[in-house]
Design an enzyme around this catalytic site. Sequence first.
Site, short mmCIF file in Angstrom:
data_model
loop_
_atom_site.label_atom_id
_atom_site.label_comp_id
_atom_site.label_asym_id
_atom_site.label_seq_id
_atom_site.Cartn_x
_atom_site.Cartn_y
_atom_site.Cartn_z
N HIS A 119 -3.34 -6.80 -4.18
CA HIS A 119 -4.56 -7.11 -3.45
C HIS A 119 -5.00 -8.55 -3.75
O HIS A 119 -4.48 -9.19 -4.66
CB HIS A 119 -5.69 -6.14 -3.81
CG HIS A 119 -5.56 -4.81 -3.16
ND1 HIS A 119 -4.80 -3.78 -3.70
CD2 HIS A 119 -6.09 -4.31 -2.01
CE1 HIS A 119 -4.87 -2.73 -2.91
NE2 HIS A 119 -5.64 -3.02 -1.88
N LYS A 129 -10.61 -8.49 -5.82
CA LYS A 129 -10.74 -7.04 -6.02
C LYS A 129 -11.02 -6.75 -7.49
O LYS A 129 -10.35 -7.27 -8.37
CB LYS A 129 -9.47 -6.32 -5.56
CG LYS A 129 -9.61 -4.79 -5.59
CD LYS A 129 -8.49 -4.11 -4.83
CE LYS A 129 -8.60 -2.59 -4.89
NZ LYS A 129 -9.85 -2.10 -4.26
#
Length: 273
Positions: free
Chosen positions: A159, A163
Amino acid sequence: MSATELRLAVVGAGGRMGRQLIQAINQQQGVVLGAAFERTNSSLIGADAGELAGIGHIGITVTDNLLAQVGQFDILIDFTRPEGTLSHLAFCVEHHKGMIIGTTGFDEEGKKAINCAAQTIPIVFAANFSVGVNLVLKLLEKAAKVMGSYSDIEIVEAHHRHKVDAPSGTALAMGESIAETLGRDLKDCAVYQRVGHTGERDPRSIGFATIRAGDIVGEHTAIFADIGERVEISHKASSRMTFANGAVKSAIWLSEKKSGLYNMKDVLSLEEL
């Protein structure tokens, strides 16, 4: 706004996901944005939600006051953080509003609170609202039934740098799907890091590896590795709009429910496959 249109509210309206949700609502027939919320003291309070989302002026002002807007929406969509989501959950229970929860990173107490709330209001709670990801979860059940008992199982996820939780909720959902199929408890068999002299791999373990870099929207791969061959089942998202569209469609589906806790398997009727 038509009297028959479903009115949706978005929490975290100024964030990356919030803006995508507003765009998705704008593009979906039969739904309308009824309210848009941001945290107290946000610099975005007072802004027009449509202008924030890049769709032009829509006359919905971003606010931090849920109570003042309680009559303006039917279902609340929340992709924020656990502590905020649980506060919004209590509000929705009190005022009998349905919820779409895409927030990840809940502890066991948080999950219990969601389960308890679902006795009163309808909730769709999912780690990932992408149709593709939820199809992958179903495929993982099939793969685990065939190969899981003798394969080394690893899950790799990637990600963007912003995040805050790891592994991702989707990666954990993948692990839970595999573990449940194999009759294992993920808490007992998950391995989240390997450092130093780790010894041989436990054949019953499910390993997780996490990448955080750049602007990666979301990539997940489950590996079933045996001697001489391996099977990899992957999903790669190129836009958050896939999650936003799934959330909006889930809200439409949820609007016909009175109470209960649902997931994307229910929304997509995946149990019938």
